[in-house]
Write an enzyme that holds these catalytic residues in place. Structure first.
Site, PDB file in Angstrom:
ATOM      1  N   CYS A 232       0.830  -1.200   0.000  1.00 36.40           N
ATOM      2  CA  CYS A 232       0.000   0.000   0.000  1.00 36.40           C
ATOM      3  C   CYS A 232       0.870   1.257   0.000  1.00 36.40           C
ATOM      4  CB  CYS A 232      -0.984  -0.049   1.169  1.00 36.40           C
ATOM      5  SG  CYS A 232      -2.333   1.158   1.040  1.00 36.40           S
TER       6      CYS A 232
ATOM      7  N   HIS B  83      -3.305  -5.600   1.292  1.00 37.54           N
ATOM      8  CA  HIS B  83      -2.524  -5.816   2.513  1.00 37.54           C
ATOM      9  C   HIS B  83      -2.421  -7.300   2.863  1.00 37.54           C
ATOM     10  CE1 HIS B  83      -2.151  -1.644   4.228  1.00 37.54           C
ATOM     11  NE2 HIS B  83      -3.081  -1.432   3.311  1.00 37.54           N
TER      12      HIS B  83
ATOM     13  N   GLU C  43      -0.543  -8.712   4.963  1.00 29.80           N
ATOM     14  CA  GLU C  43      -0.307  -8.909   6.395  1.00 29.80           C
ATOM     15  C   GLU C  43      -1.602  -8.987   7.189  1.00 29.80           C
ATOM     16  OE1 GLU C  43      -0.511  -4.387   6.129  1.00 29.80           O
ATOM     17  OE2 GLU C  43      -0.173  -6.126   4.829  1.00 29.80           O
TER      18      GLU C  43
END
Length: 235
Positions: A87, A196, A198
């Site tokens: 991002c 994302h 994660e």
């Protein structure tokens, strides 16, 4: 020997802690790094996390791309170190010219947050080797400046050279050119994407799947891929 992956915190980083957790779950050791430092502390790979560095003033990622540590990031990229920009980190990579093109305000001029389907276009990079080309995955997306742009010549080159790492599937959430969600460099060690990974690494905290709510863990393969790349390079 444990793989050590650095996570660089910039003023306005929001997801550095999440990236560190994903690294732990992948079996590596996260190392917190500071944007004002010139020391990568001997890490084996790097993550530039999501957030709103410097409040997205000027352009998203533009000021962070000039941070002191970015000189070392560029040197590490040139040396072949695996580097992932997520991002805001992806925005930094294009602003630092480690990946081509640019990222602008979403086409609908609004912040968007959704669980986004992606297609893996390149499964040969340091961050995608645990996927298969053509595989569809679901990764959370949250951004306001995620519209990918580039020149006609650059688009032809990245298409022809297989540098598009991910494309949006089902819906293009931000007006990105050619549904581009993520890129790799020619060497395959630098990867950037707007979604994302994660946030999709642990059951109970990821996207919904047909099996169960919040059970999606498609993002974990990004980090296990990097660990495998480091271990393979050292063998």
């Amino acid at each position: 020997m444990t793989t050590r992956i650095g996570v660089i915190t910039f003023p306005g980083s929001l997801d550095d802690g999440d990236a560190q957790r994903a690294i732990r779950l992948a079996g590596a050791e996260p190392v917190a790094l500071w944007h004002g430092s010139h020391d990568l502390e001997g890490v084996d790979a790097l993550v530039l996390p999501g957030g709103f560095s410097y409040g997205d003033y000027l352009r998203a990622g533009a000021i962070a791309a000039l941070a002191p540590i970015m000189a070392e990031v560029k040197d590490a990229a040139a040396a072949g170190m695996p580097i992932l920009g997520i991002c805001n980190g992806f925005q930094m990579l294009v602003e630092a010219h480690l990946l081509p093109g640019g990222l602008i305000r979403n086409a609908h001029q609004q912040f968007i947050r959704r669980d986004q389907r992606l297609r893996v276009e390149n499964a040969t990079t340091a961050w995608t080797s645990h996927f298969e080309a053509g595989q569809e995955i679901t990764i959370p997306l949250k951004n306001a400046d995620g519209g990918y742009i580039c020149s006609t010549e650059t688009l032809a080159r990245i298409e022809g050279e297989g540098l598009i790492a991910f494309r949006y599937v089902g819906v293009n959430p931000n007006g990105s050119l050619d549904d581009i969600a993520g890129l790799t460099n020619e060497r395959g060690n630098v990867v950037g994407l707007m979604p994302h990974p994660e946030h999709a690494v642990e059951p109970g905290f990821g996207p919904n799947t047909p099996e169960a709510m919040r059970s999606g863990v498609d993002g974990l393969a990004f980090f296990t891929s990097a660990v495998a790349a480091v271990v393979g390079a050292a063998a």
